[in-house]
Scaffold this motif. Sequence first.
Motif, PDB file in Angstrom:
ATOM      1  N   SER A 344       0.661  -1.084  -0.239  1.00  0.00           N
ATOM      2  CA  SER A 344      -0.024  -0.348  -0.108  1.00  0.00           C
ATOM      3  C   SER A 344       0.419   1.783  -0.259  1.00  0.00           C
ATOM      4  O   SER A 344       0.358   2.299   0.163  1.00  0.00           O
ATOM      5  CB  SER A 344      -1.193   0.031   0.943  1.00  0.00           C
ATOM      6  N   LEU A 345       2.083   1.147  -0.314  1.00  0.00           N
ATOM      7  CA  LEU A 345       3.083   2.431  -0.487  1.00  0.00           C
ATOM      8  C   LEU A 345       2.517   2.750  -1.732  1.00  0.00           C
ATOM      9  O   LEU A 345       2.434   2.923  -2.543  1.00  0.00           O
ATOM     10  CB  LEU A 345       4.763   1.819  -0.625  1.00  0.00           C
ATOM     11  N   SER A 346       2.806   4.797  -1.083  1.00  0.00           N
ATOM     12  CA  SER A 346       1.815   5.903  -3.014  1.00  0.00           C
ATOM     13  C   SER A 346       3.583   5.692  -2.948  1.00  0.00           C
ATOM     14  O   SER A 346       4.547   5.820  -2.635  1.00  0.00           O
ATOM     15  CB  SER A 346       1.538   7.013  -2.090  1.00  0.00           C
ATOM     16  N   GLU A 347       2.676   6.028  -4.415  1.00  0.00           N
ATOM     17  CA  GLU A 347       4.144   6.531  -4.892  1.00  0.00           C
ATOM     18  C   GLU A 347       4.544   7.862  -4.253  1.00  0.00           C
ATOM     19  O   GLU A 347       5.653   8.347  -4.812  1.00  0.00           O
ATOM     20  CB  GLU A 347       3.426   6.873  -6.234  1.00  0.00           C
ATOM     21  N   SER A 348       3.763   8.180  -3.623  1.00  0.00           N
ATOM     22  CA  SER A 348       4.328  10.400  -3.730  1.00  0.00           C
ATOM     23  C   SER A 348       5.029   9.804  -2.130  1.00  0.00           C
ATOM     24  O   SER A 348       6.399  10.069  -2.003  1.00  0.00           O
ATOM     25  CB  SER A 348       3.539  10.635  -3.284  1.00  0.00           C
ATOM     26  N   ASP A 349       4.704   8.606  -1.609  1.00  0.00           N
ATOM     27  CA  ASP A 349       5.623   8.716   0.250  1.00  0.00           C
ATOM     28  C   ASP A 349       7.228   7.820  -0.706  1.00  0.00           C
ATOM     29  O   ASP A 349       7.805   7.992  -0.216  1.00  0.00           O
ATOM     30  CB  ASP A 349       5.158   7.213   0.707  1.00  0.00           C
TER      31      ASP A 349
END
Length: 395
Positions: A344-349
């Motif tokens: 669930s890691l977001s692209e922005s993170d």
Amino acid sequence: MSERERARLLDAFDSNWIAPFGPALDEFEQRLTTLTDRPAALATNSGTAALHLALRCVGVVRGDTVIVPTVTFVATANAVRYQGAVPYFVDVDPRTSNLDAALLEPLIDRLSRAGRRPAAVLSVDCYGSCADHSTIASICERHGIPYVVDAAESIGASHRGHPSGSFGDLAVFSFNGNKLVTTGGGGALLGSERHIERARHLATQARNPGRHFDHDDIGYAYRLSNLSAAVGNGQLDRLDELVAATRAVHARYVDGFADVDGVRVQPIDADGRGNGWLSVIHLDPQRHRTPDEIAEMLDGHDIEARPTWRPMHRQPVHAHSEFSSTGVADRLATTGLCLPSGSSLSESDQDRVIDLVTRSMVAPLGRRRERAGHVAVPAPPPIPAAFAPNNRVAS
Ligand SMILES: Cc1ncc(COP(=O)(O)O)c(C=O)c1O
């Protein structure tokens, strides 16, 4: 977790099967056999329990020697010790951190000549990528040695077109909370009907069928609960989605660090198709950045990163064990860092992580914070003057 797992869990709860028996558990085990092309599966309350059962089922007993790669989580080596056997650690392949198959046969020959034929080989699929199972399995077969696979980290991966969990006499999954597929704590053993039947008996306190509590062996309380299995069913519904997400995270790290001097992303498809459970980078030691320093810097930004597994021959609890070394594991331990890799890691993170690591390779890191309660561990050996050619960072 998604709505799917929640719905499955509530269904199981409402059915009142609140025990290590029930329809969700049967379904979970059936799905695991299908997923791994195995005749049978046993769901357990941890991967560690499944490892213990595996070694017991293939006949490992007190005083035996079991070959184990030195790069792994401690549970692999501990399971050997639970049986009163001793692990013999072997060095790893620099591409994958998995057991170096080239070392296996000479070691088996040497131990056999000394009257210590290994009772089992227990290899590991490190960080979600399969070991070279075809080579290892054929060596084990030639020598008549049972082969057990710790596939705790590699559900959804494959080697030569065959799924993780399908290799070895017995294989083990973990569904610990940090794994790609989780039951909030759990594991599974995969293998033949005969092995799984024996393991099921041992995992249920070796209780015989019938009205009375009669037990014919020393067993364990190792079964998974029906409620946990229900969560697992919801996760298995999403397995392809989860693997696609973690593989995409890995691909983004590969792109993001492509032009960064001194950072190499460990491949996940070297011996098959990895599930990308953990993305690992290696820092060129000549750039004078250690994994600990980068992890500390990321921690200052509320980002969790961890050095790669400290090899077992460097663990205070296992350091006295024998070890067949090429120097690779020690070298990887001075360069490897696991980056945030969740499905669930977001692209922005993730872009933040890439940006911070990239900047830290050129800018001063600043003062290190001392942590309360930090436990001193033995320092790895000094960094060699140069990386070996197959570890060299592409420039
Ligand atoms: C390689 C490996 N083996 C064994 C285990 C133990 O699994 P569990 O935590 O489910 O007991 C883990 C993870 O936790 C692992 O990463």
